[in-house]
Design an enzyme around this catalytic site. Structure first.
Site, PDB file in Angstrom:
ATOM      1  NE  ARG A 170      -2.464  -1.679   3.243  1.00  0.00           N
ATOM      2  CZ  ARG A 170      -3.040  -1.794   4.436  1.00  0.00           C
ATOM      3  NH1 ARG A 170      -4.219  -1.235   4.654  1.00  0.00           N
ATOM      4  NH2 ARG A 170      -2.431  -2.436   5.399  1.00  0.00           N
ATOM      5  CG  ASN A 187      -3.897  -5.064   2.334  1.00  0.00           C
ATOM      6  OD1 ASN A 187      -3.977  -5.979   1.530  1.00  0.00           O
ATOM      7  ND2 ASN A 187      -3.034  -5.033   3.329  1.00  0.00           N
TER       8      ASN A 187
END
Ligand SMILES: [Zn+2]
Ligand SMILES: [Zn+2]
Length: 775
Positions: free
Chosen positions: A31, A49
């Protein structure tokens, strides 16, 4: 008017795109990586995520969106592996900036678990940098290194779902954790000396909390004490590898009198002082998997570290070495600056101990000192083991564990949508799962003859089931009804109302090597040479010297080693002398080599047992190796698994690598294969012994004869693609000879990622199912 034109303009170029990326994308800094690239490109949107991978939304035009995806794929974080991705336009949404949004955990997981990986270079640099705030901190990690699989309780991988949940980050760590420009952004294992994972020392029934004095451990090693240390996948038992006395004490206490012990060295240079270390081996040692690598040990006069070699490897030609893969081991080894024994913390054959309480209970009888820490381990794992063949540098996996488990990625495989549980085998138990078209292969779980290993197997399976939220619809088991794995899996099938598929042991081996070499859909016939110690055959006998013809998904047992009697059940595998009498007992002149191995009573009884029509018959190549080793080396009773064949390989290697031998040095003649190859071979070996031929030459000729045997069968069946599997192909000499004598005329395929031994079975079971479901 102007505003309307602007809106139309915006509508034409500004769109929202959704990107979905699957693979190893959690716990690897994915991320923040997306965040940084989005910022650099001035993109607005978000990254998330979830249990089925990473989702990204950005506002831009189609060309930039695709460019952005390409940019991501070309610059992945070190540990990330992408197995699939897609991009599509979605409803236009307005975003003010780019943000990382919270994971949601409602959907069924569809992503790969990240394995535990070794200390990375950046962290190592920081570890030894006096001005770094984690200077000498034994639990330094970042998004590119450290434990993952061993500490995760459920998906998605977030701090709260790991055993790090109980640790509260200090302010500085918290800032790092929340800063997308930092290497430790969302690093779930993040900690530092101010919010430390704490060590405890247990010695003489006394606890030292908040233990920090690593020199004390080094002192203990120097004093000849045994120290149990909690690492990534469990406890290791350690001691000074140059102190023969303590190594022998460790053997005695661990009840492991003969099996070779693994070593940990401070660095590659030191390894090279004691063993011959080649570039490919060094690369493996220093890789993120950091396995144990078996290396040829140097002669006594060449060795520098005064290694207690005899006590360590009992006269075998290789030693198993590894490098410190955690910061704690690294700190200790740099201080000690000598090799240590580093062997799994358990009583031989049971599961590696990983829980603190159990360690105190069971390891205090073995270790003088126990070094614990308060980061809990959820999934125990042993160290992986590999080796390379000396000449052709064929990589052979002996144990696939820490660093590799539980994932396997091969984008060329066609996987069914079913949820499949492959139960594996017995002695080297591992299981496999296909779920959401991902393959999971567990770490090595131990010998399920031991109750401990059975519990470990069950616990690991339940853990997977819970993590993957997997509703199993198909279970694949070995044909052998008495394997623990078979019984367990049938039980699982019943509870899940799943279909049960039984697959013959050696056919599963064959599918394992075909699967990893992408040969399942091969248009040509393949000769599968599957040789191992034992497995229940289709005819109720014990197989292990098999030649299969694989023809587009059909498998036929085309040829096999000549049958001989199997007597005394498991005892035969444990005592090579019994294989010798079973195979060669009726050959004229064999008595003088065999009789002395038995008492008169044994001799009479065994003779009587042989030839009994009720006996099971056996085609095991493993037993043939045992028999030859018994005759040549008097290796009559195994002191550890496969000792007889390892010693035979050692003996033959010494001669083969130093002399010019060719395929003509086989015992076979070129034109015909004798009707009973096994008996013929023994007759020839005994003739050579009678004539005083050197045992190392006989051992080498025996190995070459096996290559000759395979060549005969391949020619007879007119097949030029050969695939090898089964425990016998852990033999590096045999693998080298196959390459030396057959490559060029034949195409040869070996196991590489998976072990040729029974650890490779569950992958083969999955491949069998995949092949038959995805024609
Ligand atoms: Zn790191
Ligand atoms: Zn901190």
């Amino acid at each position: 008017m102007f505003i309307n034109i602007f809106k139309v303009f915006l509508k034409n170029i500004m769109k929202s795109f959704h990107i979905h990326i699957k693979g190893v994308v959690q716990g690897v800094g994915f991320r923040p990586f997306v965040y940084r690239h989005a910022k650099e490109n001035n993109l607005k949107g978000w990254v998330n995520n979830t249990t089925d991978g990473v989702h990204i939304q950005i506002n831009t035009d189609a060309i930039s969106a695709n460019n952005f995806l390409q940019e991501l794929l070309e610059h992945l974080p070190p540990l990330a592996i992408v197995t699939s991705f897609n991009i599509h336009e979605t409803e236009l949404q307005v975003h003010n900036g780019f943000e990382i949004i919270q994971s949601n955990s409602n959907a069924r997981p569809n992503l790969l678990l990240t394995p535990d990986v070794a200390l990375c270079k950046d962290c190592k640099k920081e570890l030894y940098h006096p001005e770094n705030r984690r200077y000498l901190y034994p639990f330094i990690t970042c998004t590119n290194c450290g434990p993952r699989y061993s500490i995760i309780k459920k998906l998605p991988y977030d701090r709260v779902t790991t055993t790090m949940a109980t640790f509260e980050m200090c302010n500085v760590c918290w800032e790092e954790y929340n800063n997308p420009m930092e290497r430790r952004h969302f690093s779930q294992t993040n900690s530092c000396p101010d919010c430390a994972i704490e060590m405890q020392l247990y010695e003489n029934n006394q606890w030292t909390k908040n233990f920090v004095n690593l020199d004390y451990i080094v002192e203990k090693w120097k004093e000849g004490k045994i120290v149990a240390i909690k690492g990534i996948g469990g406890f290791l038992l350690t001691c000074d590898a140059t102190n023969q006395k303590v190594v022998n004490t460790l053997r005695k206490r661990k009840k492991r009198p003969f099996k070779p012990l693994a070593l940990m060295y401070p660095n590659s240079l030191a390894i090279n002082e004691d063993a011959i270390l080649k570039e490919d081996e060094k690369k493996e040692l220093e890789s993120i998997y950091a396995p144990i690598v078996l290396l040829p040990v140097r002669s006594l006069s060449e060795r520098k570290n005064n290694l207690a070699t005899e006590a360590i490897n009992k006269g075998l030609s290789r030693i198993g070495v590894m490098l410190p893969y955690t910061p704690l081991y690294d700190l200790l080894l740099q201080r000690f600056n000598r090799p240590i024994i580093a062997t799994s913390g358990n009583i031989t054959d049971s599961t590696i101990i990983y829980e603190d309480e159990k360690a105190i209970g069971e390891l205090s009888g073995i270790a003088d000192v126990i070094l614990l820490n308060n980061r809990d381990i959820v999934v125990p794992q042993d160290d992986g083991v590999i080796q390379f063949s000396e000449k052709n540098r064929q990589k052979i996996t002996l144990r696939r564990s820490r660093g590799k488990a539980p994932i396997y990625i091969n984008s060329k495989l066609r996987l069914p949508e079913n949820t499949v549980f492959a139960a594996g085998s017995m002695l080297k138990s591992v299981f496999g799962i296909i779920s959401s078209q991902n393959i999971y292969i567990s770490q090595y779980l131990g010998n399920t003859e031991s109750f401990d290993a059975q519990l470990n197997y069950e616990k690991t399976f339940r853990h997977f089931q819970q993590i993957l939220v997997a509703d199993i619809d198909t279970v694949i088991v070995d044909k052998h009804p008495d394997y623990f794995s078979t019984r367990f899996a049938k039980d699982v099938a019943e509870k899940n109302k799943a279909k049960v598929v039984e697959l013959q042991h050696h056919v599963a081996h064959l599918y394992s090597v075909l699967g990893e070499n992408n040969l399942l859909h091969c248009e040509n016939k393949i000769l599968g040479v599957v040789w191992d110690g034992t497995g229940l055959g289709e005819d109720g006998n014990i197989w292990g010297g098999e030649f299969f013809v694989y023809d587009k998904g059909n498998v036929e047992r085309a040829f096999h080693l000549n049958e001989f009697d199997l007597i005394l059940g498991d005892k035969m595998a444990k005592e090579p002398r019994i294989s010798a009498i079973a195979i060669a007992g009726d050959i004229e002149g064999s008595e003088k080599y065999l009789k002395r191995k038995f008492t008169d009573l044994e001799w009479t009884i065994y003779q009587k047992m042989l030839g009994n029509k009720e006996n099971l018959r056996c085609t095991s190549m493993g037993r043939l190796f045992d028999a030859v080793s018994s005759i040549l080396l008097n290796c009559d009773v195994h002191r550890f698994e496969a000792e007889a064949s390892m010693r035979l390989e050692n003996l033959a290697s010494k001669y083969y690598y130093n002399n010019n031998m060719t395929l003509a040095d086989t015992y076979l003649n070129e034109d015909t294969l004798p009707e009973n190859f096994v008996k013929y071979l023994f007759q020839e070996i005994m003739n050579d012994l009678d004539n005083g031929v050197g045992k190392e030459i006989i051992a080498a000729k025996f190995h070459i004869s096996l290559v000759g045997y395979i060549t005969h069968v391949a020619n007879m069946l007119n097949i030029d693609k050969l695939a090898f599997s089964g425990g016998v192909f852990q033999n590096t000499l045999l693998v080298d000879m196959l390459n030396d004598f057959m490559r060029g005329k034949f195409e040869l395929y070996f196991q590489n990622e998976f072990s040729p031994n029974d650890e490779g079975i569950p992958f083969g079971q999955l491949m069998y199912f995949a092949r038959n479901k995805t024609k």
